[in-house]
Design a protein around this motif. Structure first.
Motif, PDB file in Angstrom:
ATOM      1  N   ASP A 147      50.514  44.649  36.912  1.00 25.35           N
ATOM      2  CA  ASP A 147      50.958  45.570  35.857  1.00 25.35           C
ATOM      3  C   ASP A 147      51.910  44.867  34.901  1.00 25.35           C
TER       4      ASP A 147
ATOM      5  N   GLY B  37      51.885  43.308  24.466  1.00 25.06           N
ATOM      6  CA  GLY B  37      50.550  42.821  24.824  1.00 25.06           C
ATOM      7  C   GLY B  37      50.608  41.315  24.973  1.00 25.06           C
TER       8      GLY B  37
ATOM      9  N   ARG C 231      50.069  49.898  30.229  1.00 23.90           N
ATOM     10  CA  ARG C 231      48.794  50.219  29.587  1.00 23.90           C
ATOM     11  C   ARG C 231      47.745  49.166  29.934  1.00 23.90           C
ATOM     12  N   PHE C 232      46.500  49.576  29.927  1.00 16.32           N
ATOM     13  CA  PHE C 232      45.353  48.668  30.131  1.00 16.32           C
ATOM     14  C   PHE C 232      45.429  47.957  31.492  1.00 16.32           C
TER      15      PHE C 232
ATOM     16  N   ILE D 210      32.501  46.017  31.295  1.00 15.45           N
ATOM     17  CA  ILE D 210      33.074  46.024  32.653  1.00 15.45           C
ATOM     18  C   ILE D 210      33.460  47.456  33.052  1.00 15.45           C
TER      19      ILE D 210
ATOM     20  N   ILE E 180      34.979  40.963  26.981  1.00 16.52           N
ATOM     21  CA  ILE E 180      36.391  41.034  27.377  1.00 16.52           C
ATOM     22  C   ILE E 180      36.990  39.668  27.736  1.00 16.52           C
TER      23      ILE E 180
ATOM     24  N   GLU F 255      43.980  38.489  29.985  1.00 17.83           N
ATOM     25  CA  GLU F 255      44.685  37.295  30.508  1.00 17.83           C
ATOM     26  C   GLU F 255      45.070  36.364  29.372  1.00 17.83           C
ATOM     27  N   GLY F 256      45.370  36.941  28.242  1.00 14.64           N
ATOM     28  CA  GLY F 256      45.721  36.145  27.060  1.00 14.64           C
ATOM     29  C   GLY F 256      44.489  35.903  26.222  1.00 14.64           C
ATOM     30  N   THR F 257      44.558  36.326  24.957  1.00 11.93           N
ATOM     31  CA  THR F 257      43.412  36.146  24.053  1.00 11.93           C
ATOM     32  C   THR F 257      43.174  34.652  23.825  1.00 11.93           C
TER      33      THR F 257
ATOM     34  N   LEU G 135      45.986  33.056  22.083  1.00 16.24           N
ATOM     35  CA  LEU G 135      47.153  32.737  22.926  1.00 16.24           C
ATOM     36  C   LEU G 135      46.884  31.538  23.840  1.00 16.24           C
TER      37      LEU G 135
ATOM     38  N   VAL H 265      47.766  28.694  21.777  1.00 19.84           N
ATOM     39  CA  VAL H 265      49.233  28.535  21.702  1.00 19.84           C
ATOM     40  C   VAL H 265      49.733  27.738  22.917  1.00 19.84           C
TER      41      VAL H 265
HETATM   42  C1  LIG Z   1      39.686  45.842  29.878  1.00 19.55           C
HETATM   43  C2  LIG Z   1      41.080  45.326  29.910  1.00 19.55           C
HETATM   44  C3  LIG Z   1      41.698  45.080  31.120  1.00 19.55           C
HETATM   45  C4  LIG Z   1      43.015  44.632  31.150  1.00 19.55           C
HETATM   46  N1  LIG Z   1      43.630  44.439  32.364  1.00 19.55           N
HETATM   47  C5  LIG Z   1      44.959  44.162  32.380  1.00 19.55           C
HETATM   48  C6  LIG Z   1      45.669  44.115  33.626  1.00 19.55           C
HETATM   49  O1  LIG Z   1      45.096  44.270  34.705  1.00 19.55           O
HETATM   50  N2  LIG Z   1      47.005  43.921  33.597  1.00 19.55           N
HETATM   51  C7  LIG Z   1      47.689  43.744  32.432  1.00 19.55           C
HETATM   52  O2  LIG Z   1      48.888  43.589  32.480  1.00 19.55           O
HETATM   53  N3  LIG Z   1      47.037  43.757  31.239  1.00 19.55           N
HETATM   54  C8  LIG Z   1      45.697  43.968  31.189  1.00 19.55           C
HETATM   55  N4  LIG Z   1      45.037  44.007  29.984  1.00 19.55           N
HETATM   56  C9  LIG Z   1      45.767  43.752  28.756  1.00 19.55           C
HETATM   57  C10 LIG Z   1      45.395  42.431  28.086  1.00 19.55           C
HETATM   58  O3  LIG Z   1      45.903  41.357  28.813  1.00 19.55           O
HETATM   59  C11 LIG Z   1      45.875  42.488  26.637  1.00 19.55           C
HETATM   60  O4  LIG Z   1      45.052  43.421  25.974  1.00 19.55           O
HETATM   61  C12 LIG Z   1      45.811  41.154  25.953  1.00 19.55           C
HETATM   62  O5  LIG Z   1      46.735  40.248  26.512  1.00 19.55           O
HETATM   63  C13 LIG Z   1      46.073  41.253  24.449  1.00 19.55           C
HETATM   64  O6  LIG Z   1      47.176  42.053  24.158  1.00 19.55           O
HETATM   65  P1  LIG Z   1      47.003  43.235  23.097  1.00 19.55           P
HETATM   66  O7  LIG Z   1      45.789  43.993  23.451  1.00 19.55           O
HETATM   67  O8  LIG Z   1      48.260  43.982  22.993  1.00 19.55           O
HETATM   68  O9  LIG Z   1      46.706  42.499  21.730  1.00 19.55           O
HETATM   69  P2  LIG Z   1      47.802  42.030  20.663  1.00 19.55           P
HETATM   70  O10 LIG Z   1      48.837  41.232  21.347  1.00 19.55           O
HETATM   71  O11 LIG Z   1      48.230  43.193  19.872  1.00 19.55           O
HETATM   72  O12 LIG Z   1      46.940  41.046  19.744  1.00 19.55           O
HETATM   73  C14 LIG Z   1      46.247  41.447  18.557  1.00 19.55           C
HETATM   74  C15 LIG Z   1      45.645  40.188  17.911  1.00 19.55           C
HETATM   75  O13 LIG Z   1      46.694  39.306  17.479  1.00 19.55           O
HETATM   76  C16 LIG Z   1      46.505  38.014  18.044  1.00 19.55           C
HETATM   77  N5  LIG Z   1      47.823  37.421  18.328  1.00 19.55           N
HETATM   78  C17 LIG Z   1      48.893  38.005  18.926  1.00 19.55           C
HETATM   79  N6  LIG Z   1      49.905  37.126  19.028  1.00 19.55           N
HETATM   80  C18 LIG Z   1      49.482  35.974  18.471  1.00 19.55           C
HETATM   81  C19 LIG Z   1      50.065  34.677  18.278  1.00 19.55           C
HETATM   82  N7  LIG Z   1      51.299  34.380  18.680  1.00 19.55           N
HETATM   83  N8  LIG Z   1      49.310  33.708  17.694  1.00 19.55           N
HETATM   84  C20 LIG Z   1      48.054  33.974  17.287  1.00 19.55           C
HETATM   85  N9  LIG Z   1      47.447  35.172  17.438  1.00 19.55           N
HETATM   86  C21 LIG Z   1      48.153  36.158  18.020  1.00 19.55           C
HETATM   87  C22 LIG Z   1      45.686  38.248  19.302  1.00 19.55           C
HETATM   88  O14 LIG Z   1      44.947  37.099  19.677  1.00 19.55           O
HETATM   89  C23 LIG Z   1      44.768  39.391  18.881  1.00 19.55           C
HETATM   90  O15 LIG Z   1      43.673  38.860  18.183  1.00 19.55           O
HETATM   91  C24 LIG Z   1      43.712  44.413  29.932  1.00 19.55           C
HETATM   92  C25 LIG Z   1      43.077  44.647  28.716  1.00 19.55           C
HETATM   93  C26 LIG Z   1      41.790  45.112  28.684  1.00 19.55           C
HETATM   94  C27 LIG Z   1      41.150  45.378  27.348  1.00 19.55           C
END
Ligand SMILES: Cc1cc2nc3c(=O)[nH]c(=O)nc-3n(C[C@H](O)[C@H](O)[C@H](O)COP(=O)(O)OP(=O)(O)OC[C@H]3O[C@@H](n4cnc5c(N)ncnc54)[C@H](O)[C@@H]3O)c2cc1C
Length: 572
Positions: free
Chosen positions: A174, A181, A207-208, A256, A432, A437-439, A442, A445
């Motif tokens: 969590d 995010g 969340r998520f 998923i 997904i 686990e970090g886009t 990221l 980065v």
């Molecule tokens: C199906 C699903 C399951 C998940 N499971 C878990 C879980 O078990 N536990 C948990 O804790 N989380 C979980 N997550 C959350 C997930 O890890 C986050 O959604 C993800 O890390 C991205 O955060 P965010 O959605 O807030 O996007 P944001 O952080 O709002 O990002 C929006 C955009 O901005 C970009 N961005 C943000 N910061 C930067 C930067 N510094 N440099 C360049 N680009 C940037 C991102 O790449 C993205 O394109 C889950 C998400 C989903 C959708």
């Protein structure tokens, strides 16, 4: 009977890598466990034989239980009933089958009921499960949380929680919140010490969260009042039995679908501190996320394998213009490129898993005794490599996975868009991997440190280039050396600008260039061990050379003035 391990000789090939000898010796510490556990390994050969047999069991369950359930799980999904998540029927069946076979908590030591599996065969199991059903792989893969508790928890926490995994306890991680995010330093969920009850209490929203209703959850929370950054965060273990948690909803999502993604509200939920205060994000979550990133990479390879097999089967069966479509160059090129990308991402996956295995084993040995100087230097070397290979791997494998799923659907034509074929689900599931686990952004980065510190380049020059590939592969190696010269020039050009935004702008290109060279060398090494990889290595190196050249041209000729319009101006 389908078996997702024995039908894929590439996995077994990686299991047989020469470094496994060192990994098994480190993990088994002289095979002392054999005096206490009748199922412990006697020696290296016995260990390898056991990994092989256990993976065969995983392959069997995946081929005959999990994969056949995948469609119904996708359609049915989980549901929320009286504040409890109920899995789809197939998910329940899958979980029971793996628990019955002792395949939860696989990497834990035997004293906690685990199999003491190193990362390499554990990651192989993750790949195989993901091929069968990527959504279910999340539920199974969250056993990574056990590893974090084992690494950082007190003896009391370990004794309380770890033996439950082997009996089928589910887990969750969590971290994410509505306003935290990618930037986890912004986590707000509060942890406060309650003097009267002698316990930490958690309050706030997450969340998520995958599997948010799990039996055991690791929760990142702000324990230090008045702080606003990562140094005020600690990690807690929460037992679902202790109440105080409301599952607000299960998200309705693209793919998923069998994996419940939950919004959670903690209200005075009692929890236990893991490790030391203030190290939650900077140490424990970083470690947890690195394991989870390896898990998503394995998931990406598994999904890619599933997508490729569906595409191949369809292309052989579907005839147009009087012949099966596989005989059209436009189709067989797509299929060939999918196969090449799968082999490339898989070789990077298991190389990274080996690095992680070695340094983590040294870490755990160092808790039992002082390491020798040579051991300490190996520990540092492999940790450094694992730190830069993990984000590189997560970036490349998840992006490849999306490309492969896209092409696999394309090979199906209109039929791929219909729910009649598994590729429609696979395509949705793939999406997904480059987000959680970090886009991908990221991962770049994190991985750019491997570029700026010279870790990738030094590894390529000092290790990859120095290894002999034999005269018959020298022509391919020469191409990789040229690609490295080109990469080095680009790095010098970008760093030479001394502008951090300019570096960020080209970061992904530089990281991918390094990745292409590293995967090229890995495939050459694979070819040295087994000549049948030659064609794959050759296609990969030739296409990567073209891709790297395109990036290099762009970087070298890029005019820094063009950046002006992108520059962030906080005053605007
Ligand atoms: C199906 C699903 C399951 C998940 N499971 C878990 C879980 O078990 N536990 C948990 O804790 N989380 C979980 N997550 C959350 C997930 O890890 C986050 O959604 C993800 O890390 C991205 O955060 P965010 O959605 O807030 O996007 P944001 O952080 O709002 O990002 C929006 C955009 O901005 C970009 N961005 C943000 N910061 C930067 C930067 N510094 N440099 C360049 N680009 C940037 C991102 O790449 C993205 O394109 C889950 C998400 C989903 C959708």
């Amino acid at each position: 009977m389908a078996n997702y391990y024995t039908d894929n000789k590439d996995i077994k090939f990686h299991l047989g890598h020469p470094l496994m000898k060192k990994i098994v010796q480190l993990k088994e510490r002289g095979f002392d466990d054999k005096d206490s556990y009748d199922y412990a390994f006697l020696d290296f050969e016995d260990a390898m034989d056991s990994y092989d047999k256990i993976l065969e069991i995983v392959g069997d369950i995946c081929g005959n239980v999990i994969a056949p359930n995948a469609e119904s799980v996708d359609a049915e999904g989980p549901r929320l009933e009286n504040n409890e998540v109920k899995y789809a029927r197939g998910t329940q069946e899958n979980h029971e089958a793996l628990t019955r076979s002792g395949l939860i908590g696989m990497s834990l030591p035997r004293k906690y009921g685990g199999l003491n599996f190193p990362m390499v065969p554990y990651v192989m199991a993750a790949e195989i499960v993901s091929r069968a059903d990527a959504g279910f792989a999340n539920i199974w893969g969250l056993q990574d949380c056990a590893e974090t508790l084992h690494e950082f928890g007190s003896e009391e926490i370990k004794d309380e929680f770890l033996p439950r995994f082997n009996k089928g306890a589910t887990a969750a991680m969590d971290l994410t919140e509505p306003d935290a995010g990618s930037d986890l330093q912004a986590v707000q969920l509060k942890a406060a010490w309650d003097e009267k009850r002698n316990v930490w209490l958690l309050n706030g929203v997450k969340r998520f969260i995958t599997n948010g209703d799990a039996n055991i959850s690791l929760v990142l929370a702000r324990s230090e009042e008045g702080t606003a950054d990562g140094r005020g965060l600690s990690l807690f273990v929460y037992d679902r039995k202790d109440k105080g948690l409301t599952i607000r909803r299960i998200e309705n999502k693209l793919g998923i679908k069998g994996s419940p993604t939950c919004e959670l509200v903690f209200r005075d939920a009692p929890a236990k501190l893991v490790g030391s205060r203030k190290f939650g994000l900077i140490k424990y979550v970083m470690s947890l996320m690195n394991s989870a990133r390896l898990g998503v990479a394995a998931q990406s390879v598994g999904i890619s394998e599933a997508a490729y097999r569906e595409a191949l089967k369809y292309a052989e069966e579907r005839a147009q213009f009087g012949r099966p479509v596989i005989y059209f160059p436009a189709i067989y090129e797509m299929l060939r490129n999918m196969e090449v990308k799968i082999k490339a991402q898989r070789t990077l996956l298991y190389e990274t898993a080996r690095f992680v295995d070695i340094y983590k084993n040294y870490n755990s040995i160092s808790e039992e005794r002082k390491l020798e100087a040579e051991e300490r230097s190996e520990q540092k070397k492999y940790q450094r490599l694992a730190d830069v290979f993990t984000p590189l791997l997560k970036l490349i494998s998840s992006e490849y996975c999306n490309q492969i799923a896209y092409d696999a659907l394309q090979v199906h034509g209109g039929a791929g868009f219909m729910k009649d074929f598994p590729v429609e689900r696979i395509y949705r599931d793939a999406r997904i991997t480059s987000i959680y686990e970090g886009t991908s952004q990221l991962q770049v980065v994190a991985a750019i440190r491997g570029v700026t510190s010279g870790t990738y380049l030094n590894h390529i020059r000092d290790t990859c280039e120095k290894e002999s590939v034999g005269p018959e592969l020298e022509y391919l190696k020469t191409r990789l050396v040229t690609m490295t010269d080109e990469y080095e020039k680009c790095v010098e050009r970008v760093i030479g600008e001394e502008d951090s935004e300019f570096l960020d702008f080209h970061a992904r290109r530089l990281v991918e260039m390094a990745g292409n060279i590293i995967m090229g060398y890995l495939l050459l090494k694979d070819t040295r061990r087994d000549g049948s990889y030659l064609n794959i290595a050759s296609i990969f190196i030739n296409t990567s050379r073209a891709h790297n050249r395109e990036k290099a041209d762009y970087i070298i000729e890029f005019d820094i003035k063009e950046l002006g319009s992108f520059k962030y101006n906080p005053d605007k």
